[in-house]
Design an enzyme around this catalytic site. Structure first.
Site, PDB file in Angstrom:
ATOM      1  N   HIS A 166       1.514   4.468  -2.885  1.00 21.08           N
ATOM      2  CA  HIS A 166       1.374   6.014  -2.552  1.00 21.08           C
ATOM      3  C   HIS A 166       2.648   6.498  -3.697  1.00 21.08           C
ATOM      4  CE1 HIS A 166      -1.966   6.633  -0.076  1.00 21.08           C
ATOM      5  NE2 HIS A 166      -1.354   5.924   0.853  1.00 21.08           N
TER       6      HIS A 166
ATOM      7  N   HIS B 110       2.755   8.991  -6.747  1.00 18.25           N
ATOM      8  CA  HIS B 110       3.515  10.267  -6.712  1.00 18.25           C
ATOM      9  C   HIS B 110       4.410  10.316  -7.985  1.00 18.25           C
ATOM     10  CE1 HIS B 110       6.638  13.141  -4.492  1.00 18.25           C
ATOM     11  NE2 HIS B 110       5.934  13.597  -5.382  1.00 18.25           N
TER      12      HIS B 110
ATOM     13  N   HIS C 213       0.792  -1.218  -0.089  1.00 16.42           N
ATOM     14  CA  HIS C 213       0.044  -0.012   0.002  1.00 16.42           C
ATOM     15  C   HIS C 213       0.942   1.218   0.137  1.00 16.42           C
ATOM     16  CE1 HIS C 213      -3.407   2.472   1.536  1.00 16.42           C
ATOM     17  NE2 HIS C 213      -2.402   3.380   1.869  1.00 16.42           N
ATOM     18  N   GLU C 214       1.960   1.390   0.868  1.00 15.86           N
ATOM     19  CA  GLU C 214       2.927   2.362   0.843  1.00 15.86           C
ATOM     20  C   GLU C 214       3.310   2.647  -0.481  1.00 15.86           C
ATOM     21  OE1 GLU C 214       2.171   4.447   3.059  1.00 15.86           O
ATOM     22  OE2 GLU C 214       1.109   3.229   4.314  1.00 15.86           O
TER      23      GLU C 214
END
Ligand SMILES: [Zn+2]
Length: 229
Positions: free
Chosen positions: A105, A109, A101-102
């Site tokens: 991100h 980006h 999940h991270e």
């Protein structure tokens, strides 16, 4: 603290409070459950994050450990992923879900995902809003010469509400990316993907609860303002 904290409009935020408590216990319970389930892959959260980053050309985004539980995050300013101790070195399905999940991100980006850009530009608005809105509102409520401060407080609070709303697609999209990557054949078996998805779905509810709470708080402020005028 404030006498006006206990007026009838408090009833408005009770559903949001209930949702928040339910989401908290759901995320804790699901996280605990799937922290006990080792993935057959045998890789740690850190190793999986590293591999997905590299597969997406993000070789320059480091993965670091951070203290605390569920403190995992991607920092867009520093372009770093920080994984909590329980995730970083763990091979559990919960660890791989959060790690992926991270990375989701970080990929958002890199690709300039629109909602993430909006969210980043709303951070200062939300910070000022959540600090100043309520004090301004209540000064306006208590001092007859400054009733216009109630409106200013509501405008500030609206910035924080907007931030919570824009956070939702960013979080849902990061989880969607994580589940797709983990299930693409090189990480988890289909039954394991379901476990990882349950962890991320539970976490998503905490964001829904926070957004609902912020929205109902704003409705409450508007009702209080109108009842004063
Ligand atoms: Zn997230």
């Amino acid at each position: 603290m404030f006498p006006f904290m206990f007026d009838w409009t408090m009833i408005l935020i009770l559903p949001a409070l209930g949702l928040a408590l339910w989401a908290q216990s759901k995320v804790k319970g699901t996280y605990r459950k799937f922290s006990e389930v080792r993935s057959r892959l045998g890789m740690t959260g850190q190793q999986v994050a590293r591999r997905i980053l590299d597969q997406n050309g993000l070789h320059d985004v480091p993965v670091e450990p951070v203290a605390g539980e569920l403190t995992d995050h991607y920092h867009p300013g520093e372009r770093k992923i920080r994984l909590s101790e329980g995730i970083y070195g763990s091979t559990s399905l919960a660890a791989l879900a959060v790690a992926a999940h991270e990375v989701g991100h970080a990929i958002q980006h890199k690709t300039g995902y629109q909602a993430m850009t909006w969210r980043a530009s709303l951070v200062p608005v939300a910070n000022i809003g959540s600090m100043a809105a309520i004090p301004l509102f209540f000064i306006g409520m208590l001092v007859p010469a400054f009733t216009w401060l109630m409106d200013l407080g509501i405008i500030f609070f609206a910035g924080a509400v907007l931030f919570h709303m824009v956070t939702l697609p960013v979080e849902f999209d990061a989880s969607r990316r994580a589940v797709a990557i983990l299930g693409n054949g090189s990480f988890l078996a289909p039954d394991e993907v379901q476990g990882a998805k349950r962890v991320l779905d539970a976490a998503a509810w905490t964001y829904v609860a926070a957004a609902t709470m912020a929205l109902l708080q704003m409705v409450r402020l508007i009702i209080l303002r109108n009842s004063r005028n």
